[in-house]
Enzyme design. Structure first.
Site, PDB file in Angstrom:
ATOM      1  N   ARG A  21      44.834  47.540  46.834  1.00  0.00           N
ATOM      2  CA  ARG A  21      44.259  48.688  46.116  1.00  0.00           C
ATOM      3  C   ARG A  21      44.932  48.886  44.767  1.00  0.00           C
ATOM      4  O   ARG A  21      44.258  49.153  43.776  1.00  0.00           O
ATOM      5  CB  ARG A  21      44.358  49.962  46.966  1.00  0.00           C
ATOM      6  CG  ARG A  21      43.418  49.937  48.165  1.00  0.00           C
ATOM      7  CD  ARG A  21      43.568  51.161  49.039  1.00  0.00           C
ATOM      8  NE  ARG A  21      44.952  51.274  49.479  1.00  0.00           N
ATOM      9  CZ  ARG A  21      45.536  52.401  49.870  1.00  0.00           C
ATOM     10  NH1 ARG A  21      44.855  53.530  49.899  1.00  0.00           N
ATOM     11  NH2 ARG A  21      46.782  52.407  50.264  1.00  0.00           N
ATOM     12  N   ASN A  39      40.868  52.250  51.422  1.00  0.00           N
ATOM     13  CA  ASN A  39      40.875  51.536  52.694  1.00  0.00           C
ATOM     14  C   ASN A  39      39.779  52.086  53.590  1.00  0.00           C
ATOM     15  O   ASN A  39      39.506  53.294  53.587  1.00  0.00           O
ATOM     16  CB  ASN A  39      42.225  51.690  53.394  1.00  0.00           C
ATOM     17  CG  ASN A  39      43.306  50.826  52.785  1.00  0.00           C
ATOM     18  OD1 ASN A  39      43.024  49.861  52.077  1.00  0.00           O
ATOM     19  ND2 ASN A  39      44.551  51.162  53.048  1.00  0.00           N
TER      20      ASN A  39
END
Length: 92
Positions: A21, A39
């Site tokens: 990320r 996520n």
């Protein structure tokens, strides 16, 4: 100016806990894109991004590989209608 577009991607594999990320956020900012990365359950990362289509295609190419510790096994990319709903790119 290039055409503005939206992209949504679901990236499957070893993509959580490997700075995926953070690296997506960094790359998206370099490309002047807005949106988010987060996520999802089951070793999946979702990316929603908006910006110029050529820049989104560069992000899509990055998502297929990811950062060094990641192992991307599959990716689904769709191109929904552009809405211009984000002001910056961030991790959710």
């Amino acid at each position: 100016m290039a055409e503005m577009a939206s992209m949504q991607a679901f990236v499957h594999g070893r993509v959580q806990g490997v700075f995926f990320r953070a690296s997506v956020e960094s790359r998206a900012e370099e490309l002047n894109l807005t949106g988010y990365v987060r996520n999802r359950p089951g070793d999946v990362v979702e990316v929603v991004a908006e910006g110029e289509k050529p820049q989104l295609e560069k992000l899509a190419a990055f998502l297929k590989v990811g950062p060094p510790a990641a192992k991307v096994e599959d990716i689904q990319i769709t191109w929904p209608e552009y809405k211009g709903e984000f002001t910056r790119f961030r991790i959710r």
